[in-house]
Design an enzyme around this catalytic site. Structure first.
Site, PDB file in Angstrom:
ATOM      1  CD  GLU A 428      51.679 106.723   9.739  1.00  0.00           C
ATOM      2  OE1 GLU A 428      52.827 107.135   9.998  1.00  0.00           O
ATOM      3  OE2 GLU A 428      51.464 105.625   9.198  1.00  0.00           O
ATOM      4  CD  GLU A 544      51.181 105.000   5.324  1.00  0.00           C
ATOM      5  OE1 GLU A 544      50.664 106.142   5.330  1.00  0.00           O
ATOM      6  OE2 GLU A 544      52.323 104.772   5.752  1.00  0.00           O
TER       7      GLU A 544
END
Length: 838
Positions: A428, A544
């Protein structure tokens, strides 16, 4: 808060005399001296007699009490600075060198040998080592190694980190002609049913002042311990030089490594001169092939395989960051029984022992390097990026200088593990770069900002235009990604490179995805079809994902999506700012004590073929459901709301204890087409899975005490709940009745409150105290609840749902251990654990 210091002194061990043959790595964890506090303890004659003596690995943060005044991002536990010290009797001959190897120190460590600094290492998750020569030792006297660990920036990572030398330390003494640390690299470039090719690259270092000729001999040992093939290569090296020597060995009828058959081979590599072995290394590996296809997903050994993965943070609950292998083994076995076949090491490299377990158990691993690159993250407010102050400043401060060294050290250490099937260069990262978040379009006002559910509302050309017209940041996302990927490929080209992309619409057009072989999507299942339209040639998967049916459904409907990694496999400490007294996140399939949760059983019903069914209950008045009396069925109050569920499972209970007349929703998670529910032998109806789009069977049942049973049509799957009476006793369950006398092995003891008939009492909680007598110690207590704020390092703990856990670790003595659990008003419960083989 007060800073703390960590000194590391190497404990006395037998003196090594000059020896031609190198040892394997020596366990160097025992009998360290430790102290917290501000001091200067690097000098070899520093008085440390009053310091605490302990064995590594060690995490001092988890030994502390939880405090609301600390930061929730790292679990409301402190950091600080501390020192460890250990003496070393080491006599190196003139033909020897040694390496002191650290698997992980959190963090910003400095190491001294006899007062001379060996080096500084800031990153808490990567391995490092220092060379020791005779010139650094004290002639005729023990040497002293001191390590200062500075974790005063205690909220510097996402999420709980621990503090100290929390992974293993090893010592390797070897001849000056040797293979360096991580100097053997094994791959399997050809894998077939009849034969396989094993390629071995051995780096040989000549640290002598004269040229040396030698032979590199490699023997391949099969899973049953037999030598299945061998090869040798002659070489010559000039003084103070090194070179990589390559060998190719054929293995007939190979036994392939996979989650179903985790077969392991060993390469025994020797460096020989005139028939004498000067150095010997053993390298465990597996024979397997991996391939990702943009249209058809993932293939292992030529067979299609859906990745049924979970993300795991590195803490072990009650034991913090210093996690004994047996704690991970218990957790991984439970996850595998639930259908899990892969793990993502979110968000940092795992320990070698963790990878060893995954090799042995048959769990694929995505090995992730970094959570932070050029720009920092706000650890307190995930994704908000509002501020970064001294205690939250993380590895970003060292990234420019250390990224290459840390990444390469990790790849070199981990690349022989067959379980590692992907390298992830980052997690991320996109939203930390100025302008990229806005360019994505996910956060436009007219889009509602809901990146979980709303697909991108702008086309790639517009995303690209926004990036190109924005003010250029100091660092360019794609350029950093390409450097990280190039460093990885420099050392290993056998595995694909990926990253967990939270803004994949930006990643695909900014050049970030160009550095990747496979693009991982973080909570972006709504982008799968967008990617198919615009970027059909790039393999993708979820890296994720929410632990919900709608996430897995999206994969089943799209063969090109290789699979998912759910967030998370186990509840973890941290990411809890503003949630006190909650000290972590409840998004795991297992809780911190390793107990299974309802989401675990839902995913098990999706990921396994063996018949399974699980019952859960809740009051209708407190649930998300309503009774549709006309249809005779329980339905959602908001139709389709199941597709909006996020990390935490909706509130349900694992008991059949309610008040008379209350209407209870009974849920069942199963891999059966039809289920029948019975109460006290009376059928309450048969339900079909096809009637429940959320894959949760449901009945509305007026409560009456007794036994609730659910069974599949075939009878192969069955589950039951019984009404519990008042608490009457405690029942103890031990996962392992015998543990090794090595000071590291552990057993888990679960105490469950039951009624007189042995039915678990899950609606009444009380404090339980533990006592351990014999050659073992209690190293942690837990109950699985993230709102319990009593210290993990205690001899007592309140139950949660009527149960709690004690973790017992052996000493180095054999004998019988008595484990006693006590609570007011009930008889004590006693269990026996054997330490050793007697």
């Amino acid at each position: 808060m007060q800073s703390t210091y960590l000194v590391l002194v190497i404990a006395s061990i037998a003196c090594w005399q000059c020896s031609a043959i190198a040892t394997e790595s020596i366990d160097f964890n025992r009998d360290w001296r430790f102290r917290l506090g501000e001091l200067d303890a690097a000098a070899p004659d520093f008085a440390d007699d009053a310091w605490r003596v302990l064995d590594l690995p060690h995490d001092w943060s988890v030994e502390s009490s939880f405090s609301e005044g600390l930061e929730g991002c790292t679990g409301y536990l402190p950091g600080g600075v501390g020192w460890y010290r250990k003496t070393l009797d080491l006599d190196l001959g003139e033909d020897q060198v040694a390496y002191l190897c650290f698997d992980g120190v959190y963090n910003r460590s400095r190491v001294w040998l006899n007062g001379q600094e060996l080096g500084f290492h800031p990153y808490g998750y990567s391995p490092f080592h220092y060379e020791i020569t005779s010139e650094l030792l004290r002639p005729g006297a023990p040497s002293v190694v001191a390590v200062r660990v500075d974790h005063s920036r205690y909220a510097d990572s996402r999420w709980y980190t621990g503090s100290g030398i929390y992974r293993d330390v090893k010592l390797r003494v070897c001849n000056r002609l040797h293979a360096p640390v991580d100097g053997v690299y094994v791959t399997t470039p050809k894998v077939g049913e009849s034969d396989a090719t094993v390629a071995i690259e051995t780096t040989v270092r000549n640290a002598y002042v004269s040229p040396k000729s030698f032979r590199v001999v490699t023997r391949v040992v099969g899973p049953n311990g037999e030598v299945v093939s061998s090869g040798s290569t002659d070489g010559t090296l000039n003084a103070n030089s090194e070179h990589v020597f390559s060998q190719t060995i054929s293995v007939q009828l190979p036994r392939l490594w996979s989650p179903r058959t985790p077969e392991l081979y060993t390469a025994q590599t020797s460096i020989e001169v005139a028939g004498e072995t000067l150095d010997r290394r053993t390298t465990r590996f597996g024979i397997r092939s991996i391939r990702f296809d943009a249209d058809r997903g993932f293939f292992l050994n030529g067979e299609s395989l859906r990745i049924q993965g979970v993300c795991l943070h590195h803490d072990g609950g009650a034991v913090g960051a210093a996690v004994p292998a047996a704690v991970w083994r218990r957790r991984l076995l439970a996850l595998k029984e639930g259908g899990c076949n892969a793990v993502r090491s979110a968000h940092n490299p795992p320990s070698p022992e963790f990878l060893d377990l995954c090799d042995e158990l048959g769990l694929l691993v995505q090995d992730e390097f970094y959570d932070e690159w050029d720009y920092p993250k706000d650890k307190r407010l995930n994704m908000q990026e509002k501020s970064v102050d001294p205690i939250t400043r993380g590895h970003h401060d060292h990234f420019q200088e250390w990224a290459e060294r840390d990444l390469k050290a990790t790849v070199l250490r981990d690349r022989n593990h067959p379980c590692v099937f992907q390298w992830s260069i980052g997690n991320e990262i996109e939203w930390t770069y100025p302008g990229y978040r806005t360019a994505s379009g996910y956060f436009d006002a007219d889009a509602g900002g809901n990146y979980f559910w709303d697909p991108p509302r702008i086309e790639p050309e517009e995303v690209r235009r926004r990036i190109e017209t924005a003010d250029p940041p100091e660092y360019i996302l794609a350029e950093t990604a390409k450097r990280l990927a190039a460093w990885t490929r420099e050392l290993d080209r056998t595995r694909p490179i990926t990253a967990n992309c939270i803004l994949p619409s930006v990643s695909h057009v900014s050049g970030y995805a160009d550095a990747l072989d496979l693009v991982g999507y973080s909570y972006r299942r709504v982008v799968y079809d967008y990617a198919q339209r615009h970027f059909p040639d790039k393999p993708i998967m979820g890296t994720e994902n929410l632990g919900q049916w709608h996430e897995w459904k999206a994969v089943l409907e799209r063969p090109r999506v290789a699979g998912v990694f759910l967030w998370t496999g186990v509840d973890y400490l941290g990411e809890a700012n503003g949630r006190w007294p909650q000290k972590g996140l409840r998004c795991g399939l297992l809780d911190t004590a390793g107990f299974t949760k309802p989401s675990y059983h839902m995913m098990k019903s999706l990921w396994t073929s063996e018949p399974c069914v699980y019952l859960a209950t809740s009051l209708l008045s407190e649930s998300d459901y309503q009774l549709d009396e006309a249809a005779g069925r329980v339905t959602e109050k908001s139709p389709g709301a199941w597709q909006q569920r996020t990390w935490e499972w909706h509130a349900v209970n694992r008991h059949w204890n309610y008040a008379a007349g209350e209407t209870v929703v009974v849920e069942a998670y199963a891999n059966a087409d039809r289920l029948e529910l019975l109460l006290n032998g009376r059928s309450l109806g048969v339900q079909s899975l096809s009637d429940f789009p959320d894959r949760i069977f449901k009945w509305a049942v007026p409560f009456e005490p007794g036994e609730l049973v659910v069974t599949s049509a075939s009878g192969a799957a069955r589950d039951a709940l019984r009404t519990a009476g008042p608490p009457a006793r405690m029942k103890l369950e031990i996962d392992r009745g015998r543990i090794a006398p090595d000071g590291r092995d552990v057993a888990h003891v679960v105490a469950q409150i039951t009624d007189e008939k042995g039915v678990p009492v899950r609606t009444s909680d009380r404090e339980v105290s533990f006592r351990v007598d014999g050659p073992a110690q209690l190293i942690g207590v837990d109950n699985g609840s993230l709102t319990t704020i009593e210290s993990f390092q205690s001899d007592r703990v309140p139950t949660h749902q009527g149960r709690c856990l004690g973790i017992v670790r052996s000493t180095r003595s054999a004998g019988e251990v008595t484990f006693r659990a006590s609570t007011e008003g009930l008889p004590d419960a006693v269990a026996v654990i054997r330490v050793g083989d007697d």
